[in-house]
Design a protein around this motif. Structure first.
Motif, mmCIF file in Angstrom:
data_model
loop_
_atom_site.group_PDB
_atom_site.id
_atom_site.type_symbol
_atom_site.label_atom_id
_atom_site.label_comp_id
_atom_site.label_asym_id
_atom_site.label_seq_id
_atom_site.Cartn_x
_atom_site.Cartn_y
_atom_site.Cartn_z
ATOM 1 N N GLN A 202 0.565 -0.686 0.190
ATOM 2 C CA GLN A 202 0.043 -0.445 -0.564
ATOM 3 C C GLN A 202 0.802 1.165 -0.062
ATOM 4 O O GLN A 202 0.230 2.545 -0.882
ATOM 5 C CB GLN A 202 -0.665 -0.193 1.319
ATOM 6 N N VAL A 203 1.690 1.237 0.672
ATOM 7 C CA VAL A 203 2.742 2.637 0.991
ATOM 8 C C VAL A 203 3.511 2.555 -0.531
ATOM 9 O O VAL A 203 3.538 3.415 -1.358
ATOM 10 C CB VAL A 203 4.516 1.882 1.758
ATOM 11 N N ALA A 204 3.596 1.779 -0.932
ATOM 12 C CA ALA A 204 4.618 1.009 -2.835
ATOM 13 C C ALA A 204 3.040 2.188 -3.582
ATOM 14 O O ALA A 204 3.674 3.076 -4.885
ATOM 15 C CB ALA A 204 4.758 -0.398 -3.350
ATOM 16 N N TYR A 205 1.938 1.971 -3.504
ATOM 17 C CA TYR A 205 0.964 1.635 -4.453
ATOM 18 C C TYR A 205 0.643 4.073 -4.591
ATOM 19 O O TYR A 205 0.910 4.132 -5.464
ATOM 20 C CB TYR A 205 -0.262 1.262 -3.821
ATOM 21 N N LEU A 206 1.058 4.019 -3.198
ATOM 22 C CA LEU A 206 1.136 5.836 -3.486
ATOM 23 C C LEU A 206 2.509 5.928 -3.768
ATOM 24 O O LEU A 206 2.475 6.633 -4.804
ATOM 25 C CB LEU A 206 0.673 6.105 -1.576
ATOM 26 N N GLY A 207 3.470 5.721 -3.193
ATOM 27 C CA GLY A 207 5.189 5.655 -3.508
ATOM 28 C C GLY A 207 4.733 6.309 -5.962
ATOM 29 O O GLY A 207 5.543 7.180 -6.090
ATOM 30 N N GLN A 208 4.160 4.972 -6.000
ATOM 31 C CA GLN A 208 4.506 4.584 -7.498
ATOM 32 C C GLN A 208 3.290 5.848 -8.084
ATOM 33 O O GLN A 208 3.644 6.978 -8.697
ATOM 34 C CB GLN A 208 3.470 3.821 -7.991
ATOM 35 N N MET A 209 1.936 6.197 -7.320
ATOM 36 C CA MET A 209 0.429 7.164 -7.871
ATOM 37 C C MET A 209 1.774 8.425 -8.149
ATOM 38 O O MET A 209 2.260 9.356 -9.176
ATOM 39 C CB MET A 209 0.040 7.343 -7.789
ATOM 40 N N LEU A 210 1.957 8.713 -6.941
ATOM 41 C CA LEU A 210 3.095 10.162 -6.147
ATOM 42 C C LEU A 210 3.936 9.916 -7.939
ATOM 43 O O LEU A 210 4.075 12.034 -8.265
ATOM 44 C CB LEU A 210 4.129 10.502 -5.139
ATOM 45 N N LYS A 211 4.987 9.318 -7.831
ATOM 46 C CA LYS A 211 6.107 9.562 -9.117
ATOM 47 C C LYS A 211 6.076 9.398 -10.379
ATOM 48 O O LYS A 211 6.541 10.141 -11.118
ATOM 49 C CB LYS A 211 7.014 7.749 -8.964
ATOM 50 N N ASP A 212 4.596 8.914 -10.805
ATOM 51 C CA ASP A 212 4.032 9.102 -12.178
ATOM 52 C C ASP A 212 4.018 10.188 -11.975
ATOM 53 O O ASP A 212 4.008 10.691 -13.574
ATOM 54 C CB ASP A 212 2.693 7.916 -12.225
ATOM 55 N N TYR A 213 3.206 10.915 -11.849
ATOM 56 C CA TYR A 213 3.344 12.825 -11.324
ATOM 57 C C TYR A 213 3.617 13.320 -11.528
ATOM 58 O O TYR A 213 4.213 14.919 -11.563
ATOM 59 C CB TYR A 213 2.197 12.691 -9.602
#
Ligand SMILES: *Cc1c(COP(=O)(O)O)cnc(C)c1O
Length: 457
Positions: free
Chosen positions: A322-333
């Motif tokens: 879940q932490v990585a899910y959030l991290g990946q979204m932010l990274k994609d932005y």
């Protein structure tokens, strides 16, 4: 199609959280003197201030609460906790404490004397506090890669063995009461330590006759990263990895508010009976009799159950996932964050987020205020305000890294909340060039100022 990871639990009880308007939040944060610690929790929509003591207990943990034995001495709850610590972590002796810093206080009362040196990997702030309070020094031997958010490294919590050996060589052994290995390393962004590094540190410590203590709040997340990233561990269970990790420690301190998924509690684990006996004296003075040490029986029961649940792979996969899910979204932005993603939190690199703001205007704090106003998401500054003033010159200290930490409580929020957080930060990111002013300090305490500091825009 690859099946996505999904939470290995379903929800039986819910707690209502309330949305608010931007106007309300602007007023509340102004009234709170732009300090997020002064905001009431009911004024927060998603609370990422900390993952400490904020997790959700399971039905089994709540059942264990009912079975708590509140006897002063020799409670069955004590023996339940003792068995869990022996079976899961491998420590023969233990002392319960009311939380992690209390474990540090009791253990360091035996071990740390004025003038001592305690090497380790980015000591946690309370750990450092308990060392410095005794007029000893914490010596940071973390690898250099940890301090560059753009470098990819699987184990940014690792200790640099050359740095460590230099400290061991240059000081008499009696000045070094222990080496502290923090797993995972909170201060460098929830970054893990490899098994190889633990093994090497223990071997080096052995060569110089020095004890190794693990600061273990997030040991299970560390074990998860070893399983995923280190050669030879993919087929081992988390419990097998945890067992091996602690073979490289002589003692451990634990804040159970993290990976044991309880709201309050801690303990010290010992291999050596003699050290256990010495620490028991301080445990009794500071915490309580050795079979409860600051905890109720029901809390010891929930802790024992939490240690078991917290070291199960499906839970850790969904938690770290879940932490990585959030991290990946932010990274994609395109939002600048510490990589690889931490086990318990995403650390936003505020200096790269708001490069036009001077450091004197407290960049990460400004970002925390903007995020709160945007959407009611509360995160925390890990930057210059936290770093405090230099105790001698009284000048502000500006650390290399200005982080906005978004810590994710365990089993508490859904991925829809992660989407909400990501969208909030994206909106702030889109208007970052309009954020032309930071904050300044109006009032501050002489030490640990971040909790009570008053600011102005
Ligand atoms: C939280 C924490 C502590 C202190 O524990 P408390 O329960 O907050 O007193 C010590 N070390 C580490 C690594 C921690 O994360």
């Amino acid at each position: 199609m690859q099946l996505p990871y999904a939470e290995p639990f379903k929800i039986k009880m819910v707690e209502t959280i309330k949305k608010s308007t931007r106007e309300e939040r602007e007023q509340w944060i102004k009234d709170a003197k732009y300090n997020l610690f002064n905001i009431k929790s009911e004024q927060v929509f998603v609370d990422l201030l900390t993952d400490s003591g904020t997790g959700a207990m399971s039905d089994k943990q709540w059942s264990e609460m009912m079975l708590g034995d509140e006897s002063y001495a020799g409670a069955s709850s004590y023996y339940k906790m003792k068995k869990a610590i022996k079976d899961i972590l491998g420590f023969e002796y233990f002392l319960p404490t009311h939380q992690g810093r209390a474990a540090e206080n009791v253990l360091f009362s035996v071990l740390v004397k004025e003038g001592d040196i305690v090497p380790g990997n980015s000591h946690f702030d309370t750990t450092k506090g308990h060392i410095e309070f005794r007029k000893a020094t914490a010596n940071d031997c973390t690898i250099d890669e940890a301090f560059d958010t753009t470098i990819q490294h699987d184990f940014k919590g690792n200790i640099n063995l050359e740095k460590l050996e230099k400290v061991l060589k240059e000081n008499p052994a009696e000045r070094i009461p222990m080496i502290i290995v923090t797993v995972t390393c909170n201060s460098s962004g929830g970054q893990p330590v490899s098994m190889q590094n633990m093994r090497d540190v223990k071997a080096l410590a052995g060569k110089y006759g020095i004890r190794v203590v693990f600061d273990s709040a997030r040991f299970a997340e560390n074990a998860y990263f070893i399983k995923k990233r280190e050669a030879g561990y993919a087929d081992k269970s988390i419990k097998e990895i945890v067992k091996e990790m602690f073979t490289y420690a002589d003692a451990m301190t634990m804040s159970s508010k993290k990976d044991a998924i309880v709201n309050m509690g801690g303990f010290i684990g010992f291999k050596d009976e003699d050290l256990f006996k010495q620490a028991s004296v301080f445990g009794i003075i500071y915490e309580g009799f050795i079979t409860y040490g600051g905890m109720s029986g029901r809390d010891m029961n929930a802790l024992a159950q939490g240690l078991d649940e917290g070291t199960e792979f499906p839970f850790l996969e969904s938690r770290v996932g879940q932490v990585a899910y959030l991290g990946q979204m932010l990274k994609d932005y395109g939002i600048p964050i510490q990589e690889p993603f931490g086990g318990h939190a995403i650390f936003v690199d505020a200096k790269r987020f708001l490069p036009h703001l001077p450091k004197e205007e407290f960049v990460a704090q400004t970002l925390a205020v903007e995020l709160y106003i945007e959407s009611g998401v509360r995160a925390v500054e890990i930057g210059a305000i936290l770093a405090d003033r230099d105790p001698v010159t009284r000048e502000n200290r500006f650390p290399d890294l200005e982080f906005l930490r978004m810590a994710i409580p365990r089993r508490t929020y859904t991925n829809n909340h992660m989407d909400y957080i990501a969208a909030s930060l994206k909106n702030v990111f889109d208007r970052r060039n309009e954020i032309t002013k930071g904050v300044k300090i109006v009032k501050e305490a002489p030490i640990m100022r971040h909790f009570t500091v008053e600011l102005e825009r």
